[in-house]
Design a protein around this motif. Structure first.
Motif, PDB file in Angstrom:
ATOM      1  N   ASP A  78     -29.034 -41.715  -8.121  1.00  0.00           N
ATOM      2  CA  ASP A  78     -27.796 -42.377  -7.707  1.00  0.00           C
ATOM      3  C   ASP A  78     -27.285 -43.342  -8.771  1.00  0.00           C
ATOM      4  O   ASP A  78     -26.097 -43.653  -8.799  1.00  0.00           O
ATOM      5  N   GLU A 116     -27.097 -42.641 -11.881  1.00  0.00           N
ATOM      6  CA  GLU A 116     -26.397 -41.839 -12.885  1.00  0.00           C
ATOM      7  C   GLU A 116     -24.910 -41.807 -12.560  1.00  0.00           C
ATOM      8  O   GLU A 116     -24.477 -42.285 -11.521  1.00  0.00           O
ATOM      9  N   SER A 117     -24.137 -41.200 -13.456  1.00  0.00           N
ATOM     10  CA  SER A 117     -22.701 -41.089 -13.197  1.00  0.00           C
ATOM     11  C   SER A 117     -22.505 -40.359 -11.869  1.00  0.00           C
ATOM     12  O   SER A 117     -23.322 -39.525 -11.487  1.00  0.00           O
ATOM     13  N   SER A 118     -21.422 -40.679 -11.194  1.00  0.00           N
ATOM     14  CA  SER A 118     -21.224 -40.108  -9.856  1.00  0.00           C
ATOM     15  C   SER A 118     -21.152 -38.586  -9.903  1.00  0.00           C
ATOM     16  O   SER A 118     -21.614 -37.913  -8.987  1.00  0.00           O
ATOM     17  N   GLU A 119     -20.597 -38.008 -10.956  1.00  0.00           N
ATOM     18  CA  GLU A 119     -20.511 -36.553 -11.066  1.00  0.00           C
ATOM     19  C   GLU A 119     -21.906 -35.936 -11.199  1.00  0.00           C
ATOM     20  O   GLU A 119     -22.229 -34.961 -10.532  1.00  0.00           O
ATOM     21  N   ASP A 120     -22.739 -36.533 -12.072  1.00  0.00           N
ATOM     22  CA  ASP A 120     -24.103 -36.033 -12.238  1.00  0.00           C
ATOM     23  C   ASP A 120     -24.910 -36.206 -10.951  1.00  0.00           C
ATOM     24  O   ASP A 120     -25.660 -35.310 -10.559  1.00  0.00           O
ATOM     25  N   ARG A 174     -23.784 -36.355  -7.842  1.00  0.00           N
ATOM     26  CA  ARG A 174     -23.305 -35.394  -6.844  1.00  0.00           C
ATOM     27  C   ARG A 174     -23.872 -34.009  -7.114  1.00  0.00           C
ATOM     28  O   ARG A 174     -24.287 -33.298  -6.198  1.00  0.00           O
ATOM     29  N   ARG A 175     -23.895 -33.615  -8.376  1.00  0.00           N
ATOM     30  CA  ARG A 175     -24.419 -32.296  -8.743  1.00  0.00           C
ATOM     31  C   ARG A 175     -25.903 -32.198  -8.379  1.00  0.00           C
ATOM     32  O   ARG A 175     -26.345 -31.219  -7.783  1.00  0.00           O
TER      33      ARG A 175
END
Length: 180
Positions: free
Chosen positions: A58, A60-64, A66-67
């Motif tokens: 969590d 990490e960047s929100s995109e990473d 989420r992935r």
């Protein structure tokens, strides 16, 4: 990594061993209590570790994040561990709704999630639109398919109540006069 069938057999073996430990008598110098405490401590240890992994992801960047969370949710082993430790990022209600959406298409039967509360999923089915032939047999198959779909994504659900299916009528008892 163990395969899904192997995971199922491992889970079944764990459940059997826990049941056997619970059945042990108290005359073993507290072995049952120590074994239960060991299992609880190991569960807490691994649960805390999983929670920390999720916190790190969590960060990490929100995109990473989420992935990765998406991969965790779709992996049967990881998802089951997250559920076991009450860490799954998707609520049981959302998971059950998704399972019903997939089952709706597969079973060609309108299914509506009424609610998920206190370990019970309530579903409304409209099988009359798709039943051919014996309504009882089709309802039993439909009930089983719905229950399996829900159990696959939300094993923490203790029971499934389905409105709209043919209910098995109680057997009739024929009374006769007693011989005179």
């Amino acid at each position: 990594m163990p395969s899904a069938p192997n995971l199922q057999s491992v889970a079944e073996r764990i459940e059997l061993l826990v049941d056997e430990l619970s059945a042990l008598g108290d005359g073993r110098g507290g072995a049952r209590e120590k074994a239960n405490e060991l299992v609880q401590l190991l569960m807490r240890f691994y649960g805390d570790g999983l929670a920390r992994v999720l916190e790190i992801v969590d960060e990490e960047s929100s995109e990473d994040a989420r992935r990765l969370f998406g991969k965790f949710e779709s992996d049967p082993l990881v998802a089951s561990l997250l559920i076991l430790h009450d860490l799954h990022p998707v609520s049981a209600e959302v998971r059950v709704a998704g399972a019903l959406e997939r089952a709706r298409a597969e079973l060609e039967t309108p299914l509506t999630l009424v609610e998920v509360a206190n370990g019970v999923a309530r579903v409304r089915a409209e099988p009359a639109l798709s039943l051919n032939g014996d309504g009882r047999h089709a309802s039993a198959k439909l009930r089983k398919a719905i229950e399996q779909a829900i159990e696959a994504v939300a094993p923490e659900i203790e029971s499934v109540e389905i409105d709209g299916l043919w209910e098995e009528a109680p057997a009739l008892v024929q009374l006769a006069r007693a011989p005179v």
